[in-house]
Motif scaffolding. Structure first.
Motif, short mmCIF file in Angstrom:
data_model
loop_
_atom_site.label_atom_id
_atom_site.label_comp_id
_atom_site.label_asym_id
_atom_site.label_seq_id
_atom_site.Cartn_x
_atom_site.Cartn_y
_atom_site.Cartn_z
N TYR B 37 0.83 -1.20 0.00
CA TYR B 37 0.00 0.00 0.00
C TYR B 37 0.87 1.26 0.00
O TYR B 37 0.59 2.23 -0.71
N ILE B 41 1.09 4.25 -2.77
CA ILE B 41 1.03 5.69 -2.47
C ILE B 41 2.23 6.41 -3.12
O ILE B 41 2.07 7.44 -3.76
N TYR B 123 -6.39 9.12 -1.19
CA TYR B 123 -5.24 9.01 -0.29
C TYR B 123 -5.27 10.27 0.56
O TYR B 123 -4.92 11.35 0.09
N GLN B 127 -3.08 8.72 5.55
CA GLN B 127 -2.28 7.78 4.78
C GLN B 127 -0.94 8.40 4.37
O GLN B 127 0.09 7.74 4.42
N LEU B 128 -1.01 9.67 4.00
CA LEU B 128 0.24 10.37 3.69
C LEU B 128 1.11 10.45 4.94
O LEU B 128 2.32 10.33 4.88
#
Lengths: 294, 252
Positions: B37, B41, B123, B127-128
């Motif tokens: 994942y 990203i 995103y 998540q970042l």
């Protein structure tokens, strides 16, 4: 289909919204209420920025929290205060957001160019946004909300800062987009939604007061709205006796629009009630209305 | 018709289980692994946008480096070198680099008006954040390595031991930081964590030198290695939580 089931939102002891039940299918929905009525809270729950204290929000039968990024994938959102990076060009900013939205680089390039044309920013794609007017920034906001061709497009006060011409253009864009998606548009400006919304949702006292078509909501004041030309000397008396909806000066007299259940005078002219009449009538005692622009 | 139905053989237990598994596998979304994942990203967003505030980070870091160095040098002068163990500095310094980058990111991001839009993208901010935290810890390890190397040029230090100590301290702090970040809503809590970390280490080092020395120096390499590994595992678990579980809870 987007459904809210018995949704309530509290902030500490303060209840912002209580027992909200709503259902959205494809089309434009105008969320109409004065500032402070809970529009933004409702919208923030729909875009997963806030979480309901009670109740559930479902998209196609599944709770949006379970859908997670699948839900955000079909979501387009323009917040009330649309933030941007001053040193970015609209093209760069949209490229950045397209990456966050998981769009293919080549596809997004084409899409960005189309969208910037659509919102009338085709000739300033490479100018830094710090030089943009409020209306131009708002148009960048509208473009970013449509980047991923969202199935649910949620716009919080999207016409703030737009001039009348830009508002007209914006309404046209929305009408084109509304065919195959849910568009929820929050505003306290009646004219923004009157002509384009399939349904109007009005919030009062933390709950949903109306969710109906403009015609049906307006019809709640059928045979109660009148217009009359009165002399200045009679104006104060009329103001005290009736709920005035609008006043306009005409030659030596004033033409007033008002609501009454009394037996009408022969001099009065019964008029077809508009959504704005209902808005003014419903929120007459609402303190928050004082801060709203009509 | 009835006779025909009788002819259809019923599935045996093994085939039944196989069919159930096939339905479940096709019906449910595939589980995405943590690393893949993160790789998605990286591939999707790219370093240019993941670290779009690179200059800001670099500038803040340099300022912190200057202030931190000035602080350490003046502290050494004030309490005399004989009272300060260099390993103490290594232990304290290590999380500072991480804290500067991580805290700055969280504070900055939540204060930016772009936050709401970024939070509703596929995103999103959390998540970042997971990706960036991982990068920050790697960068911090690198910076700590350089810092220790710089110390070795002037003082007698075991590089490997100091690096192990610094990494242990970094990941212990990072786990605490992420815990505080996601279980409290105030900025003060993070500042308190930093002050407690700094204060407790400095005080322990200053007032109970023998205990602190024993604690830091007498513990064998492998124990620090185990602590570091455990801290890294917990850290990765926290980041995984950030990536997959905390992201949809109305994070405002």
């Amino acid at each position: 289909m987007l459904v809210l089931k018995n949704v309530s939102k509290k902030f500490g002891d303060f209840t912002a919204l209580e027992d909200i039940n709503l259902e959205f299918n494809n089309g434009v929905y105008g969320l109409l209420a004065p500032n402070g009525a809970g529009k933004t809270t409702l919208i923030k729950m729909l875009v997963t920025l806030l979480f309901p204290t009670k109740g559930e929000i479902e998209y196609n039968g599944v709770e949006i929290t379970s859908l997670d990024e699948q839900y955000r994938n079909v979501l387009g959102y323009l917040p009330q205060e649309f933030g941007y990076y001053k040193n970015y060009t609209p093209e760069k900013y949209l490229n950045y957001l397209a990456a966050l939205k998981g769009l293919d680089k080549n596809e997004s390039k084409k899409r960005i160019s189309e969208l910037l044309e659509l919102v009338g920013l085709g000739d300033v794609t490479r100018k830094k946004m710090k030089k943009f007017s409020g209306g131009m920034i708002q148009r960048v906001g509208i473009a970013q909300a449509m980047l991923n061709d969202p199935k649910i497009l949620i716009l919080d006060e999207p016409t703030a800062g737009l001039d009348p011409k830009e508002r007209g253009r914006f309404r046209k864009i929305l009408t084109t987009l509304a065919r195959d998606r849910i568009i929820i548009l929050s505003t306290h400006i009646v004219s923004d939604v009157e002509s384009i919304a399939n349904e109007i949702i009005m919030i009062k006292n933390k709950t949903i007061l109306y969710k109906d078509t403009v015609t049906n909501i307006s019809a709640t004041l059928d045979r109660k709205v009148y217009e009359a030309e009165v002399a200045y000397s009679d104006l104060y008396r009329m103001r005290e006796k009736y709920q005035i909806l609008s006043e306009r000066q005409e030659r030596e007299n004033m033409t007033i629009r008002f609501i009454t259940r009394d037996q009408p005078s022969e001099k009065w002219k019964m008029v077809t009630p508009s959504l704005e009449d209902v808005f003014l009538y419903v929120y007459e005692d609402d303190d928050t209305l004082a801060g709203s622009a009509k | 018709m009835r006779d025909n139905l009788k002819d259809i053989p019923y599935l045996d237990e093994k085939s039944l289980q196989k069919e159930i598994s096939a339905i479940i596998t096709n019906g449910l979304d595939p589980k995405v692994a943590f690393w893949s994942y993160l790789a998605t990203i990286y591939k999707q967003i790219g370093l240019k946008f993941l670290f779009k505030d690179f200059i800001e980070i670099l500038f803040t870091f340099l300022i912190t480096l200057v202030i931190g160095s000035a602080f350490i040098l003046s502290t050494i002068d004030y309490i005399h070198v004989r009272n300060v163990n260099l390993y103490t500095i290594v232990f304290i310094w290590s999380p500072m680099t991480y804290m500067v980058m991580a805290y700055l990111f969280f504070v900055n991001q939540k204060q930016k008006t772009t936050y709401e839009v970024e939070m509703t993208c596929k995103y999103n901010f959390l998540q970042l954040a997971a990706f960036r935290m991982l990068m920050f810890s790697a960068i911090s390890m690198l910076m700590n390595g350089l810092f220790i190397y710089a110390l070795i040029l002037q003082y007698e230090l075991n590089f490997f031991y100091a690096f192990l100590l610094s990494s242990t301290s970094l990941f212990l702090f990072a786990v605490l930081f992420l815990y505080v970040q996601f279980h409290t809503r105030t900025h003060v809590s993070k500042i308190i964590l930093l002050i407690v970390w700094l204060g407790s280490n400095l005080l322990a080092s200053y007032y109970s030198m023998s205990f602190y020395m024993n604690f830091l120096k007498q513990i064998p390499f492998y124990v620090y290695g185990i602590i570091a590994i455990v801290a890294i595992v917990f850290y990765l678990k926290s980041l995984k939580g950030l990536l997959f579980t905390q992201k949809m809870k109305g994070w405002m």
